[in-house]
Design a protein around this motif. Structure first.
Motif, PDB file in Angstrom:
ATOM      1  N   ASP A 154       1.111  -0.817  -0.347  1.00 54.61           N
ATOM      2  CA  ASP A 154       0.066  -0.098  -0.093  1.00 54.61           C
ATOM      3  C   ASP A 154       0.846   1.109  -0.317  1.00 54.61           C
ATOM      4  O   ASP A 154       2.089   1.329  -0.294  1.00 54.61           O
ATOM      5  CB  ASP A 154      -0.575  -0.219   1.257  1.00 54.61           C
ATOM      6  CG  ASP A 154      -2.288   1.091   0.801  1.00 54.61           C
ATOM      7  OD1 ASP A 154      -2.522   1.661  -0.170  1.00 54.61           O
ATOM      8  OD2 ASP A 154      -3.006   0.810   1.261  1.00 54.61           O
ATOM      9  N   ASP A 155      -0.300   2.410  -0.065  1.00 58.89           N
ATOM     10  CA  ASP A 155       0.837   3.928  -0.425  1.00 58.89           C
ATOM     11  C   ASP A 155       2.073   4.182   1.803  1.00 58.89           C
ATOM     12  O   ASP A 155       1.131   3.589   2.663  1.00 58.89           O
ATOM     13  CB  ASP A 155      -0.109   4.679   0.170  1.00 58.89           C
ATOM     14  CG  ASP A 155       0.475   6.459   0.228  1.00 58.89           C
ATOM     15  OD1 ASP A 155       1.097   6.809  -1.054  1.00 58.89           O
ATOM     16  OD2 ASP A 155       0.100   7.169   1.045  1.00 58.89           O
ATOM     17  N   SER A 156       3.055   4.288   1.102  1.00 56.04           N
ATOM     18  CA  SER A 156       3.228   4.389   2.742  1.00 56.04           C
ATOM     19  C   SER A 156       3.195   5.004   3.748  1.00 56.04           C
ATOM     20  O   SER A 156       2.709   5.215   4.665  1.00 56.04           O
ATOM     21  CB  SER A 156       4.495   5.188   2.413  1.00 56.04           C
ATOM     22  OG  SER A 156       5.963   4.042   1.707  1.00 56.04           O
ATOM     23  N   SER A 157       2.263   6.243   3.361  1.00 56.04           N
ATOM     24  CA  SER A 157       1.117   7.219   3.880  1.00 56.04           C
ATOM     25  C   SER A 157       0.402   6.568   4.747  1.00 56.04           C
ATOM     26  O   SER A 157       0.084   6.785   5.753  1.00 56.04           O
ATOM     27  CB  SER A 157       0.897   8.477   3.672  1.00 56.04           C
ATOM     28  OG  SER A 157       2.156   8.944   3.137  1.00 56.04           O
ATOM     29  N   VAL A 158      -0.289   5.652   4.257  1.00 60.16           N
ATOM     30  CA  VAL A 158      -1.742   5.123   4.271  1.00 60.16           C
ATOM     31  C   VAL A 158      -1.609   4.000   5.608  1.00 60.16           C
ATOM     32  O   VAL A 158      -2.099   3.414   6.546  1.00 60.16           O
ATOM     33  CB  VAL A 158      -2.261   4.120   3.362  1.00 60.16           C
ATOM     34  CG1 VAL A 158      -3.439   3.428   3.820  1.00 60.16           C
ATOM     35  CG2 VAL A 158      -2.790   5.444   2.599  1.00 60.16           C
TER      36      VAL A 158
END
Length: 282
Positions: free
Chosen positions: A203-207
């Motif tokens: 997944d997206d790193s921030s998510v």
């Protein structure tokens, strides 16, 4: 809906319920919408409200970085956002069909998407791999994904990226392919990991960082490789210069005032430099 309900974690249940509640609504008006009959212009914004910290539902209202940012952008031209929740794969078709005036949903800027819509860059990121904290499986680089079942979000670029990694890093080296399992939302992909129906989530790193916090350390990020660095963009229908200029000019004003940097810091995100924008947009 592909989800193993019997293992649903309470915090994850909250995240899923928020998104599903939003899904049943035709639209969700923002808190700062006028309640006095003000005739300020309303701009319809498409978003997938299951993707914290970018967008999610909180107390039956849209919340998150994208929500705060778009509200602030439109405020610069005395307009109001009407956020309309849908799943990610429906966003660009909905924009093309004029259901939305713009889309903001943690969306990658790609050459393929730029053929369909115009996009305004507003953050940068990459991807991470999330696993159970008590698992012996601790993938760090792309080769570590070979032979494993990886959960990810349907309609995003992640399935294509994983299939590319499988071809280049696994099959080309005589290793077992990656099994990619696609789910409608990011929380459902996390649930597959919690239920041990997948070895990891991509997944997206921030998510991914938000997921680790919300699940109180039940999962962790183990990857050390920046897989596919990218810019995120706000999508506008091609030819709609009025909406494009309204959003772009509003964003530039927020950057000048410092409000944009404050939101980036609040949500633990990264702002692209002008040099990075020029390089990645090309």
């Amino acid at each position: 809906m592909r989800i193993v309900k019997s293992y649903l974690h309470p915090l994850l249940a909250f995240m899923l319920a928020a998104g599903l509640t939003a899904c049943n609504k035709e639209s969700a008006s923002t808190e700062n919408a006028s309640s006095s009959g003000n005739t300020a212009e309303t701009i319809n914004i498409g978003s997938d409200m299951t993707f914290p910290p970018f967008e999610y539902m909180e107390n039956n209202q849209p919340a998150g970085f994208d929500i705060d940012l778009m509200n602030a952008i439109l405020k610069q031209s005395s307009a109001t956002a009407n956020f309309m929740d849908t799943r990610f794969s429906n966003l660009i078709p909905g924009l093309d069909g004029k259901k939305y005036d713009a889309v903001i949903s943690g969306m990658y800027i790609t050459q393929e998407r730029l053929k369909k819509v115009d996009m305004i860059p507003y953050f940068k990121s990459t991807e991470s791999v999330v696993v159970l904290t008590d698992s012996s499986y601790k993938p760090k680089v792309r080769d570590d994904l070979c032979g494993k079942t990886i959960a990810t979000q349907k309609g995003s670029l992640y399935p294509d990226q994983l299939n590319q990694l499988s071809k280049e890093s696994c099959l080309a080296k005589g290793k077992t392919a990656i099994t990619v399992r696609e789910f409608d939302t990011s929380p459902q992909a996390v649930q597959a990991v919690l239920a041990k129906a997948a070895d990891a989530q991509y997944d997206d790193s921030s998510v991914a960082r938000t997921t680790v916090k919300k699940l109180n350390g039940k999962v962790e990020i183990t990857s050390t490789e920046p897989f596919f660095p990218f810019l995120g963009g706000i999508a506008v229908r091609k030819g709609d210069t009025t909406t494009y200029n309204r959003i772009n000019e509003g964003l530039q004003k927020l950057k000048q005032s410092g409000e944009y940097d404050a939101l980036i810091k609040k949500y633990d995100l990264q702002a692209p430099t002008e040099e990075e924008i020029k390089k990645l947009m090309n």
